[in-house]
Design an enzyme around this catalytic site. Structure first.
Site, PDB file in Angstrom:
ATOM      1  N   ASN A 103      -3.806  -4.690  -0.054  1.00  0.00           N
ATOM      2  CA  ASN A 103      -2.590  -3.931  -0.340  1.00  0.00           C
ATOM      3  C   ASN A 103      -2.875  -3.241  -1.669  1.00  0.00           C
ATOM      4  OD1 ASN A 103      -0.014  -3.060  -0.994  1.00  0.00           O
ATOM      5  ND2 ASN A 103       0.979  -4.877  -0.123  1.00  0.00           N
TER       6      ASN A 103
ATOM      7  N   GLU B 258       2.319 -10.904   5.069  1.00  0.00           N
ATOM      8  CA  GLU B 258       1.352 -10.230   4.199  1.00  0.00           C
ATOM      9  C   GLU B 258       0.073 -11.045   4.022  1.00  0.00           C
ATOM     10  OE1 GLU B 258       4.418  -8.320   1.032  1.00  0.00           O
ATOM     11  OE2 GLU B 258       2.314  -7.864   0.743  1.00  0.00           O
TER      12      GLU B 258
HETATM   13  N1  ING Z   1       7.804  -8.202  -1.051  1.00  0.00           N
HETATM   14  C1  ING Z   1       8.561  -9.154  -1.645  1.00  0.00           C
HETATM   15  C2  ING Z   1       8.747  -9.091  -3.159  1.00  0.00           C
HETATM   16  O1  ING Z   1       8.214  -9.898  -3.909  1.00  0.00           O
HETATM   17  C3  ING Z   1       9.854 -10.890  -0.941  1.00  0.00           C
HETATM   18  C4  ING Z   1       8.418 -10.550  -1.167  1.00  0.00           C
HETATM   19  C5  ING Z   1      10.397 -10.663   0.302  1.00  0.00           C
HETATM   20  C6  ING Z   1      10.639 -11.318  -2.001  1.00  0.00           C
HETATM   21  C7  ING Z   1      11.756 -10.920   0.518  1.00  0.00           C
HETATM   22  C8  ING Z   1      11.972 -11.574  -1.799  1.00  0.00           C
HETATM   23  C9  ING Z   1      12.544 -11.360  -0.554  1.00  0.00           C
HETATM   24  O2  ING Z   1       9.518  -8.226  -3.551  1.00  0.00           O
HETATM   25  C10 ING Z   1       6.519  -7.853  -1.253  1.00  0.00           C
HETATM   26  N2  ING Z   1       6.057  -6.880  -0.453  1.00  0.00           N
HETATM   27  O3  ING Z   1       5.812  -8.400  -2.090  1.00  0.00           O
END
Ligand code: ING
Length: 321
Positions: free
Chosen positions: A114, A150
Site C-alpha cells: 500500500n 489489508e
Molecule cells: N483504515 C483504517 C484506519 O486506521 C480502520 C483501519 C478501519 C480503523 C475501520 C478504524 C475503523 O483508519 C486503513 N486503511 O488503515
C-alpha cells in the site's frame, strides 16, 4: 533549548484533495480525470502541492476477500507513472504543482504494498513510501458485513519512515493506519520533519468494536492533531469519503498546524479541495522550545518502545524487561 528563532517565512500552499467514492465499475481513466480536475482546482487556488487519498486510483478492494489474489491484480499498479496515470503527471507539470498519490503497488518480484509517491512540481518522483502499519485481518471473515483484509492484500513495509527535502522544507509521508501510532510521527520528528502527508480510507463502522463508530471523526482528528503538536509539524490528512460500494467512509480531510490547530477541514464527503498556507518556519515555535527533542527526550529511559512489540508483565504484574 534553541528558542523560536523563526527565519524568513517558507510558505508552502498545500491542498488536500479529498475524493468521494470510487466504485468497482469506475475505470482508471475516469478516476485519473477526477484527480486531474482536483489538481486543477487546487492549482487555481495557487497550491504548490496537492495531497490525494490512500488507494486513490481504485475502490478500497480489501473490503472483499478473493481466494485467488491474482483476481485483483488489476487493482495494483506495476509502474507509476503508466499510460493510464501519465495524464496526472502531465497535468502536474503543466500547472507546476507537486502531488502525493496513494495506490496499490505490485512489484516485479511479486510484492504487494500500500504505497504513496511524492512528486515534485515538474512531475518528477521525489520519493516512495510503503505503508508500515497494516490494519485489519489476513484471512476471510465471512461473518463480517464487509472485510478489511489489508493484511491479506498488502505486505508491511520494512523500509521505515523517511523525510525528504522538497517544497522548501522537510516532507514526510504516512498512510492511513500509520496516523494512529505515535511512533510514526516521532520517527519522522527525529528526522526534522516539517510537513507530513497522509492519505486514508477509513470505514465509519469499526466492526470489531461498534462503540468506536460515533468517535470516528474525533479519533481521526485526535491522532493527527496530537502527532502534529508533539513533533511541531504540519500534518495533512486526506480522505476517500462517502458511501463507497455500500460502506460509509469517514471524510473530514484536514490540514493541521504544528500548534495542533486545524487550519482547514472539508465539509462534504465527496470530491472537495481545501487549501492552507503552511509557513514551515512555524515548526520552530515547537521544535525549538517545548518539543526540542534533542534537549528534552530521554531515550535511555524508553527501554521498551524500541524492541518490545506488545505489553509484557509477570503473573504478579511486575514489569518484565
Ligand atoms: N483504515 C483504517 C484506519 O486506521 C480502520 C483501519 C478501519 C480503523 C475501520 C478504524 C475503523 O483508519 C486503513 N486503511 O488503515
Amino acid at each position: 533549548m534553541r528558542g523560536t528563532l523563526r527565519g524568513e517565512p517558507r510558505v508552502v500552499r498545500v491542498a488536500a484533495a479529498q475524493m468521494g467514492p470510487i466504485n468497482r465499475e469506475h475505470a482508471r481513466e475516469n478516476v485519473v480525470a477526477r484527480l486531474c480536475a482536483l489538481l486543477h482546482r487546487a492549482a487555481d487556488c495557487g497550491a504548490h502541492l496537492v495531497v490525494f487519498p490512500e488507494l486513490a486510483l481504485t475502490t478500497f478492494f480489501p473490503r472483499w476477500f478473493v481466494d485467488d489474489i491474482s483476481e485483483v491484480d488489476h487493482y495494483y499498479e506495476r509502474d507509476v507513472p503508466s499510460p493510464v496515470t501519465a495524464p496526472l503527471f502531465s497535468c502536474a507539470r503543466e500547472r507546476r504543482v507537486g502531488f502525493c498519490l496513494g495506490y496499490a503497488e505490485l512489484t516485479s518480484e511479486g510484492h504487494r504494498y500500500n504505497t504513496q509517491v511524492l512528486v515534485d512540481r515538474d512531475g518528477a518522483i521525489i520519493a516512495k513510501y510503503r505503508k508500515i502499519h497494516i490494519p485489519g485481518h489476513a484471512s476471510n471473515e465471512p461473518s463480517r458485513k464487509f472485510q478489511h483484509a489489508e493484511r491479506y492484500y498488502f505486505e508491511p513495509s520494512g523500509e521505515g519512515f523517511g523525510v525528504w527535502n522538497a517544497f522548501g522544507g522537510r516532507i514526510g509521508m504516512m498512510i492511513c493506519n500509520d496516523r494512529r501510532w505515535p511512533e510514526s510521527y516521532r520517527e519522522m520528528g527525529l528526522q526534522g520533519v516539517e510537513l507530513i502527508l497522509c492519505g486514508y480510507n477509513t470505514p465509519v463502522n469499526y466492526l470489531p468494536d461498534p462503540s468506536q463508530d460515533r468517535l470516528a471523526g474525533f479519533h481521526n482528528s485526535l491522532v493527527m492533531q496530537s502527532g502534529a503538536y508533539q513533533n511541531g509539524t504540519f500534518v495533512v490528512g486526506v480522505a476517500k469519503g462517502g458511501c463507497e460500494e455500500g460502506v460509509d467512509s469517514l471524510a473530514e480531510s484536514q490540514i493541521i498546524a504544528p500548534s495542533g490547530e486545524i487550519l482547514a477541514k472539508t465539509v462534504g464527503n465527496g470530491d472537495e479541495v481545501i487549501v492552507a498556507d503552511c509557513d514551515l518556519e512555524w515548526c520552530k515555535n515547537y521544535q525549538n522550545t517545548l518539543f526540542d527533542l534533542d534537549y528534552y527526550r530521554r531515550p535511555e529511559a524508553y527501554v521498551r518502545s524500541q524492541h518490545q512489540r506488545g505489553p509484557r508483565t509477570r503473573a504478579d504484574g511486575s514489569p518484565l524487561l
